[in-house]
Write a protein that holds these residues in place. Structure first.
Motif, mmCIF file in Angstrom:
data_model
loop_
_atom_site.group_PDB
_atom_site.id
_atom_site.type_symbol
_atom_site.label_atom_id
_atom_site.label_comp_id
_atom_site.label_asym_id
_atom_site.label_seq_id
_atom_site.Cartn_x
_atom_site.Cartn_y
_atom_site.Cartn_z
ATOM 1 N N ALA A 47 7.857 22.932 -15.492
ATOM 2 C CA ALA A 47 8.616 22.292 -16.572
ATOM 3 C C ALA A 47 7.793 22.252 -17.853
ATOM 4 N N HIS A 48 6.505 21.920 -17.724
ATOM 5 C CA HIS A 48 5.633 21.884 -18.902
ATOM 6 C C HIS A 48 5.490 23.270 -19.516
ATOM 7 N N ARG A 49 5.417 24.289 -18.677
ATOM 8 C CA ARG A 49 5.271 25.653 -19.174
ATOM 9 C C ARG A 49 6.504 26.085 -19.959
ATOM 10 N N ARG A 50 7.656 25.560 -19.587
ATOM 11 C CA ARG A 50 8.903 25.943 -20.256
ATOM 12 C C ARG A 50 9.334 24.958 -21.336
ATOM 13 N N GLY A 51 8.470 24.010 -21.653
ATOM 14 C CA GLY A 51 8.762 23.075 -22.740
ATOM 15 C C GLY A 51 9.780 22.010 -22.409
ATOM 16 N N VAL A 52 9.942 21.699 -21.130
ATOM 17 C CA VAL A 52 10.889 20.666 -20.710
ATOM 18 C C VAL A 52 10.196 19.310 -20.724
ATOM 19 N N GLN A 53 10.828 18.307 -21.291
ATOM 20 C CA GLN A 53 10.253 16.964 -21.348
ATOM 21 C C GLN A 53 10.125 16.382 -19.942
ATOM 22 N N ILE A 54 9.009 15.685 -19.697
ATOM 23 C CA ILE A 54 8.742 15.081 -18.398
ATOM 24 C C ILE A 54 8.624 13.577 -18.575
ATOM 25 N N HIS A 55 9.361 12.810 -17.758
ATOM 26 C CA HIS A 55 9.361 11.350 -17.827
ATOM 27 C C HIS A 55 9.077 10.787 -16.440
ATOM 28 N N ARG A 56 8.196 9.808 -16.380
ATOM 29 C CA ARG A 56 7.910 9.099 -15.127
ATOM 30 C C ARG A 56 8.816 7.881 -15.036
ATOM 31 N N VAL A 57 9.529 7.771 -13.937
ATOM 32 C CA VAL A 57 10.508 6.694 -13.761
ATOM 33 C C VAL A 57 10.327 6.092 -12.373
ATOM 34 N N SER A 58 11.034 5.016 -12.114
ATOM 35 C CA SER A 58 10.960 4.347 -10.818
ATOM 36 C C SER A 58 11.907 5.008 -9.818
ATOM 37 N N LYS A 59 11.701 4.684 -8.553
ATOM 38 C CA LYS A 59 12.574 5.202 -7.501
ATOM 39 C C LYS A 59 14.006 4.709 -7.695
ATOM 40 N N LYS A 60 14.146 3.486 -8.175
ATOM 41 C CA LYS A 60 15.481 2.933 -8.408
ATOM 42 C C LYS A 60 16.231 3.760 -9.433
ATOM 43 N N ASP A 61 15.531 4.202 -10.463
ATOM 44 C CA ASP A 61 16.185 5.027 -11.486
ATOM 45 C C ASP A 61 16.597 6.380 -10.924
ATOM 46 N N LEU A 62 15.739 6.982 -10.109
ATOM 47 C CA LEU A 62 16.078 8.269 -9.508
ATOM 48 C C LEU A 62 17.238 8.141 -8.530
ATOM 49 N N ASP A 63 17.262 7.029 -7.786
ATOM 50 C CA ASP A 63 18.386 6.799 -6.869
ATOM 51 C C ASP A 63 19.700 6.716 -7.631
ATOM 52 N N LYS A 64 19.648 6.081 -8.788
ATOM 53 C CA LYS A 64 20.865 5.954 -9.592
ATOM 54 C C LYS A 64 21.287 7.309 -10.158
ATOM 55 N N MET A 65 20.313 8.100 -10.594
ATOM 56 C CA MET A 65 20.636 9.417 -11.153
ATOM 57 C C MET A 65 21.264 10.333 -10.103
ATOM 58 N N SER A 66 20.740 10.272 -8.881
ATOM 59 C CA SER A 66 21.212 11.162 -7.815
ATOM 60 C C SER A 66 22.305 10.543 -6.969
ATOM 61 N N SER A 67 22.831 9.396 -7.402
ATOM 62 C CA SER A 67 23.909 8.704 -6.670
ATOM 63 C C SER A 67 23.504 8.367 -5.241
ATOM 64 N N GLY A 68 22.229 7.987 -5.067
ATOM 65 C CA GLY A 68 21.750 7.552 -3.770
ATOM 66 C C GLY A 68 21.397 8.660 -2.804
ATOM 67 N N ARG A 69 21.415 9.912 -3.236
ATOM 68 C CA ARG A 69 21.088 11.023 -2.340
ATOM 69 C C ARG A 69 19.581 11.268 -2.308
ATOM 70 N N VAL A 70 19.156 12.117 -1.393
ATOM 71 C CA VAL A 70 17.722 12.391 -1.219
ATOM 72 C C VAL A 70 17.237 13.261 -2.378
ATOM 73 N N HIS A 71 16.399 12.695 -3.244
ATOM 74 C CA HIS A 71 15.930 13.409 -4.439
ATOM 75 C C HIS A 71 14.486 13.873 -4.330
ATOM 76 N N GLN A 72 13.748 13.377 -3.342
ATOM 77 C CA GLN A 72 12.350 13.780 -3.119
ATOM 78 C C GLN A 72 11.463 13.501 -4.325
ATOM 79 N N GLY A 73 11.858 12.524 -5.123
ATOM 80 C CA GLY A 73 11.033 12.124 -6.265
ATOM 81 C C GLY A 73 11.225 12.946 -7.513
ATOM 82 N N LEU A 74 12.284 13.781 -7.576
ATOM 83 C CA LEU A 74 12.501 14.643 -8.736
ATOM 84 C C LEU A 74 13.977 14.712 -9.094
ATOM 85 N N CYS A 75 14.255 14.632 -10.379
ATOM 86 C CA CYS A 75 15.600 14.864 -10.914
ATOM 87 C C CYS A 75 15.463 15.658 -12.203
ATOM 88 N N LEU A 76 16.328 16.631 -12.369
ATOM 89 C CA LEU A 76 16.295 17.500 -13.544
ATOM 90 C C LEU A 76 17.624 17.427 -14.276
#
Length: 388
Positions: A173-202
């Motif tokens: 992501a850094h190589r391609r100029g994509v912004q990277i943000h560190r967030v909590s697990k709760k935020d990732l759960d909300k982004m993925s609608s509670g599915r298994v995200h393995q700590g990453l959302c794009l």
């Protein structure tokens, strides 16, 4: 009973009026002063027949007489007024500088900055029609394949962000100029609608079915017989993802699907396919019948599928292990429960079935569509390799 003359009555009236004015013109009650006045009727000598009437003037509050207590109270009032003014001014100043302070806080506290970025990204997703891809493999392949326009990568804060697989995605992501943000697990759960995200959302643009103006047999480098997989009415995203993963692994040349009554290419499909949806393009057709007729005219074999306990059919039914693929072939797979429609079955030249290894109980005579697709593809491609 004696009677007074008019002149005498006027003289007494004047005396009485002066006395009344001197006694009741000002009445002091505590710190308030109530003033009264005599009406013109009472002072008018022309009309003595009217009864004297006194009207009460509006009560006016006056300052009390000067005393030490009043001076101390006055000082307290003077001290309170600027204090209230200062409090009001302070609230106004706070609201005026709050935006500048917020900017400073965002620079000093990354968590607040990331929270603001997430809120903004949600609005951006709605405005720009973006979606959230989740999982290590889907995020990595979405970045490397370049079929999507990636915007932001959200990484779970903590030890999970130090895993080798996560670091690989972050480096890409850094190589391609994509912004990277560190967030909590709760935020990732909300982004993925509670599915298994393995700590990453794009956050990225969506994928859609591919289209083309004309169809032609693909040219393979090894000159082997091509095999297409055509899906009709697959609605479960987990099934579609599993089918794409098997098709890519086994070497299918093309995957096509009906656009009506079929599952769209969502992030859930990408996760179920372990990211294969980011690599393997899926073609969509408004009318599968026209495409199949074109393939038949080009000399392709159209093969349908039926269950092991299917009834009598006008077409020959062959076990998949006995079928030999000697020319370009289209394998048709129907949707969950209903199978292939009668329109597509009418275009098939033969039907394949998977033999059961035991006597089946009622209600479980068939396999899951993704499992059946994998078995049939493997059988066909194995027969293709034996005829090279």
């Amino acid at each position: 009973m004696w009677v007074l003359s008019v002149a005498h009555q006027q003289k007494l009236l004047l005396v009485w009026t002066k006395s009344l004015q001197s006694r009741v013109s000002v009445l002091r009650v505590g710190s308030q002063v109530a003033s009264y006045h005599v009406t013109p009727t009472l002072l008018s000598p022309e009309d003595s027949s009217k009864n004297p009437v006194m009207k009460r003037r509006r009560r006016v509050q006056h300052m009390p007489a000067v005393s030490d207590g009043w001076q101390e109270q006055s000082k307290s009032w003077k001290n309170e007024i600027p204090l209230l003014h200062k409090k009001t001014q302070r609230r106004a100043d706070d609201s005026r500088v709050s935006s500048e302070l917020r900017k400073l806080c965002l620079e000093d506290f990354p968590a607040e900055r990331d929270r603001t970025a997430r809120q903004k990204s949600t609005l951006d997703s709605k405005a720009e029609n973006l979606e959230i891809v989740f999982g290590v493999a889907p995020c990595l392949l979405a970045l490397t394949q370049g079929r999507r326009k990636a915007r932001k990568l959200f990484v779970k804060d903590g030890e999970a962000s130090h895993r080798a697989s996560v670091l690989t995605v972050c480096e890409e992501a850094h190589r391609r100029g994509v912004q990277i943000h560190r967030v909590s697990k709760k935020d990732l759960d909300k982004m993925s609608s509670g599915r298994v995200h393995q700590g990453l959302c794009l956050q990225a643009s969506p994928l859609s079915y591919l289209t083309e103006n004309s169809d032609s047999a693909p040219k393979r480098k090894d000159n082997s017989v091509p095999l297409w997989l055509v899906l009709e009415g697959i609605q479960d995203p987990m099934n579609l993802g599993a089918i794409l993963r098997s098709a890519y692994f086994l070497g299918v040349d093309r995957v096509a699907s009906s656009l009506h009554h079929s599952c769209p290419l969502t992030p859930v499909v990408s996760k179920a396919s372990s990211g294969i949806m980011e690599v393997l393009g899926v073609y969509g057709y408004e009318n599968l019948e026209d495409m199949l007729r074109l393939k038949l005219a080009q000399g392709w074999q159209v093969v349908g599928t039926v269950g092991a306990e299917a009834g009598e059919s006008q077409l020959p039914v062959t076990q998949c292990s006995d079928y030999q693929m000697t020319r370009p072939t289209v394998l048709l797979m129907g949707g969950e429960g209903e199978g292939l429609s009668q329109k597509l079955l009418a275009l098939c030249q033969t039907l394949l079935t998977i033999p059961a290894g035991r006597k089946l109980l009622p209600g479980i005579e068939s396999l899951n569509v993704s499992v059946a697709t994998g078995i049939l593809l493997h059988s066909l491609l194995l027969s293709r390799s034996s005829t090279r």
